[in-house]
Design a protein around this motif. Structure first.
Motif, PDB file in Angstrom:
ATOM      1  N   VAL A   1       2.874  -6.836  -0.144  1.00 41.80           N
ATOM      2  CA  VAL A   1       3.250  -7.806   0.896  1.00 41.80           C
ATOM      3  C   VAL A   1       2.749  -7.335   2.266  1.00 41.80           C
ATOM      4  O   VAL A   1       2.200  -8.127   3.044  1.00 41.80           O
ATOM      5  CB  VAL A   1       4.772  -8.043   0.903  1.00 41.80           C
TER       6      VAL A   1
ATOM      7  N   ILE B   1       0.751  -6.584  -8.484  1.00 43.70           N
ATOM      8  CA  ILE B   1       2.105  -6.299  -8.958  1.00 43.70           C
ATOM      9  C   ILE B   1       2.119  -6.143 -10.482  1.00 43.70           C
ATOM     10  O   ILE B   1       2.696  -5.192 -11.027  1.00 43.70           O
ATOM     11  CB  ILE B   1       3.059  -7.448  -8.556  1.00 43.70           C
TER      12      ILE B   1
ATOM     13  N   THR C   1       3.992 -12.112  -5.327  1.00 48.07           N
ATOM     14  CA  THR C   1       4.918 -11.107  -5.846  1.00 48.07           C
ATOM     15  C   THR C   1       5.836 -11.715  -6.884  1.00 48.07           C
ATOM     16  O   THR C   1       6.069 -11.136  -7.951  1.00 48.07           O
ATOM     17  CB  THR C   1       5.737 -10.526  -4.685  1.00 48.07           C
TER      18      THR C   1
ATOM     19  N   VAL D   1       5.472  -3.780  -4.568  1.00 46.07           N
ATOM     20  CA  VAL D   1       5.860  -5.019  -3.869  1.00 46.07           C
ATOM     21  C   VAL D   1       5.695  -4.829  -2.364  1.00 46.07           C
ATOM     22  O   VAL D   1       5.062  -5.649  -1.682  1.00 46.07           O
ATOM     23  CB  VAL D   1       7.313  -5.410  -4.205  1.00 46.07           C
TER      24      VAL D   1
ATOM     25  N   VAL E   1       9.108  -4.036 -12.262  1.00 42.63           N
ATOM     26  CA  VAL E   1       8.538  -4.397 -10.961  1.00 42.63           C
ATOM     27  C   VAL E   1       8.674  -3.176 -10.070  1.00 42.63           C
ATOM     28  O   VAL E   1       9.786  -2.716  -9.810  1.00 42.63           O
ATOM     29  CB  VAL E   1       9.271  -5.592 -10.344  1.00 42.63           C
TER      30      VAL E   1
ATOM     31  N   ASN F   1      -2.114 -10.803  -5.117  1.00 46.51           N
ATOM     32  CA  ASN F   1      -0.833 -10.103  -5.141  1.00 46.51           C
ATOM     33  C   ASN F   1      -0.238 -10.060  -6.525  1.00 46.51           C
ATOM     34  O   ASN F   1       0.242  -9.024  -6.970  1.00 46.51           O
ATOM     35  CB  ASN F   1       0.146 -10.818  -4.216  1.00 46.51           C
TER      36      ASN F   1
ATOM     37  N   SER G   1       5.972 -10.688 -10.723  1.00 43.21           N
ATOM     38  CA  SER G   1       7.213 -10.274 -11.382  1.00 43.21           C
ATOM     39  C   SER G   1       7.407 -11.085 -12.650  1.00 43.21           C
ATOM     40  O   SER G   1       7.828 -10.559 -13.683  1.00 43.21           O
ATOM     41  CB  SER G   1       8.396 -10.473 -10.448  1.00 43.21           C
TER      42      SER G   1
END
Lengths: 406, 238
Positions: free
Chosen positions: A376, A37, A347, A372, A367, A33, A351
């Motif tokens: 997720v 991102i 995430t 995101v 971001v 993840n 970020s």
């Protein structure tokens, strides 16, 4: 049937009881993840950076450069040069054009007192500031009179002004370019770099002065220039302007087949850059997506081990009244929580990575909300998907066998 | 007196063809409400199979099994889960408590699957733990309890849903003689309050504490209602 909240509570309890294992299981998803991102964010940042760079060239600008579009970058043959007269013809005969700025570019050593530097000298007309959106910080810019009379005046970019005249005001001072002395009449406002090229260490002189006193370039067709920047009337007339300029120049150069020049639209360039960075972003996101998939397989792996390890627990739960559905739900929820929590942590980490990139590079990486949400949701989905196999295995366990395994 | 367990011509066959194993062969057995009964027999006698069928963890190959008046042989897995939850309390040799849960939470577990409200779960679990003498250890984890105490938690868990039948599989197999007495007295007390108790055991001294002994051999009931003195002789045979 046990309700959902109850199953969730049980799943959370089990995961919390094996904190280290849960954390390690989530690691794959976290990394996956975080990379999605970050990659998407940096890609977006790169695209915006490039877009911003082209915006800084000035709005609605077209560039006319010598050489046919097909021959660009692949021929050593010298194409027919553009001339000052060409640019004047465009300014007077093309109705969709607002202003035209011919430019003659050369590299020369500039000397001021005992300081000298090798610098780009650009010969321009007063329209330059309008077309390319430059502002004068001190003094004045080159006027029509300067161009007509070929006066030896020069306007400096702020960086060049600082390096040549570090301790005094440059206005009114004299500097020499190829032993020709020029009077400094103005300093421009800082503009920043364009795709890594500093635009603030350039010296600007009247086009005619540069041509006659320094470069001495002449062509059979008139005063040779490097390229022409054109500002269209507005965004809608860009295409028309491009077409009309092309026709005019073909007439003027008596071209019947291939163009000897190229009209570049900054929108085309923007689109090209958008395509390149877009493809790059997709590729990076795909790589990151693969690591997300690997993370999901990691979850499945650990869940399978966990089912084996918790055989007795499952057997007992079944003996005291858990249905297959109850066991299935419990394990699915465990897998989903692992994946979704890993997604959330990833995430946050991503970020953080983006903030780091923004702080350390000129890329204003942001971001991306879409990234995101997608990341997720995909993690949760991966948890569900890869949770099915272990959960089914758990649900199908025969309680008699499960209870006897010691 | 109503029948809690009624086996009619129950057979259980594992495998098929040459590898066929007849674990139970035409067994007829009835246990009435309020009985305190032990099942004995050498290994391979079919007592465990009988136990699994009584506990609705397994289905007979043929025959009819009524538990508390319900024919359970034809029920679906999901329905059997409900029967196990509502009508049967299990006690195992290895206790099978969940290590990450406290004594109270372990006892609450059957009520989770019965979907009772949280408050009632807590009240009834506390009550059941008090009944087995662990009212003061409710928040201990299993690893903070002795073997005897763990088995008492397991008994509390078995009775918390007020089952019609308490089914114990070698409940004293992992305990020393002192705690065996302790646990057996709890079974006796519970039986005195009217709960039907059936336990599988291989210890004659444990079986002697029950009111009825059913002896399995080669998949059949060989003796029922044995006299305590016969028990001694038979164990020698095994």
């Amino acid at each position: 049937m046990v309700d959902f909240a109850e199953s969730t509570k049980m799943a959370v309890k089990t995961l919390a009881a094996n904190r280290l294992r849960s954390a390690l299981t989530m690691l794959g998803i976290i990394i996956g993840n975080a990379s999605v991102i970050t990659m998407v964010g940096v890609g977006e940042g790169a695209r915006e950076y490039a877009a911003g760079q082209f915006e800084s060239l000035g709005p609605n600008v077209l560039f006319i450069i010598p050489g046919s579009p097909a021959s660009q970058n692949r021929t050593l043959e010298r194409p027919r040069a553009l001339t000052f007269e060409d640019s004047e013809a465009i300014a007077t005969q093309v109705p969709t054009v607002d202003s035209v700025a011919p430019q003659l570019v050369t590299q020369q050593t500039v000397v001021a007192g005992n300081l000298n530097t090798n610098s780009t000298i650009t010969g321009v007309t007063p329209e330059f500031t309008t077309v390319r959106s430059f502002e004068v910080d001190a003094g004045r810019f080159i006027t029509d009179e300067d161009v007509e009379r070929g006066t030896r005046v020069v306007v400096l970019g702020p960086d060049l002004a600082d390096s040549l005249f570090p301790s005094e005001s440059p206005i009114g001072q004299t500097l020499r370019i190829r032993n020709v002395s020029f009077e400094v009449i103005g300093v421009l406002e800082a503009k920043g770099a364009f795709l890594g090229d500093n635009q603030d260490d350039i010296a600007y002189t009247p086009l005619t002065t540069l041509s006659s006193q320094i470069t001495g370039n002449t062509s059979p067709y008139g005063l040779e220039i490097s390229f022409i920047s054109v500002m269209a009337r507005d965004e809608q007339s860009m295409t028309a302007a491009q077409f009309q300029i092309q026709n005019l120049l073909r007439l003027r150069h008596r071209i019947v087949d291939e163009d000897s020049f190229t009209v570049r639209n900054q929108k085309d360039a923007l689109e090209l850059i958008g395509n390149v960075t877009g493809a790059l972003t997709v590729m990076l996101a795909a790589i990151a997506g693969i690591s997300l998939l690997v993370g999901g397989i990691g979850i499945m792996n650990i869940m399978l081990v966990s089912v084996r390890e918790r055989t007795q627990e499952i057997g007992l739960r079944k003996a005291i009244g858990a249905s297959e559905q109850d066991i299935l739900t419990q394990f699915m929820i465990e897998a989903t929580i692992l994946a979704a929590l890993g997604g959330a942590v990833g995430t946050l980490a991503g970020s953080g990575g983006i903030m780091l990139v923004s702080a350390l590079t000129p890329l204003a990486a942001g971001v991306s909300t879409t990234a995101v949400i997608v990341a997720v949701c995909v993690s949760g989905g991966i948890g569900l998907f890869f949770g099915v196999v272990p959960a089914r295995q758990a649900a199908k366990l025969d309680p008699i066998v499960a209870l006897r395994s010691a | 007196m109503k029948d809690i367990i009624r086996f009619q011509d129950i057979s259980k066959i594992y495998g098929s063809g040459n590898t066929e194993v007849r674990a139970l062969s035409h067994v007829n057995l009835t246990v009435q409400e309020g009985e305190y009964c032990s099942i004995m027999g050498p290994s391979g006698s079919g007592k465990s199979t009988a136990m699994n069928i009584i506990g609705c963890l397994d289905r007979p190959t043929s025959g009819r099994y009524e538990l508390d008046g319900t024919d359970v042989a034809q029920l679906s897995d999901a329905d059997l889960a409900i029967i196990r939850n509502r009508k049967i309390g299990f006690v195992f040799q290895q206790f099978h408590l969940l290590a990450q849960l406290s004594a109270l939470e372990n006892v609450m577990l059957p009520m989770v699957y019965a979907s009772l409200p949280q408050r009632e779960r807590q009240e009834r679990a506390a009550e059941a733990l008090t009944k087995v003498g662990l009212g003061n250890r409710m928040n201990n984890r299993p690893n903070q309890l002795s073997g005897g105490q763990q088995q008492r938690v397991a008994i509390a868990r078995a009775i918390v849903n007020q089952p019609v039948l308490l089914l114990a599989d070698e409940p004293t197999g992992a305990l020393d003689s002192h705690t065996t007495q302790e646990v057996m007295s709890i079974f006796a007390e519970l039986n005195a309050t009217g709960i039907t108790v059936v336990m599988v055991t291989h210890e004659p001294e444990v079986a002697r504490l029950t009111q009825r002994v059913v002896w399995f051999r080669d998949g059949e009931v060989m003796h029922d209602h044995m006299a305590p003195e016969d028990l001694g002789q038979l164990t020698v045979v095994t």
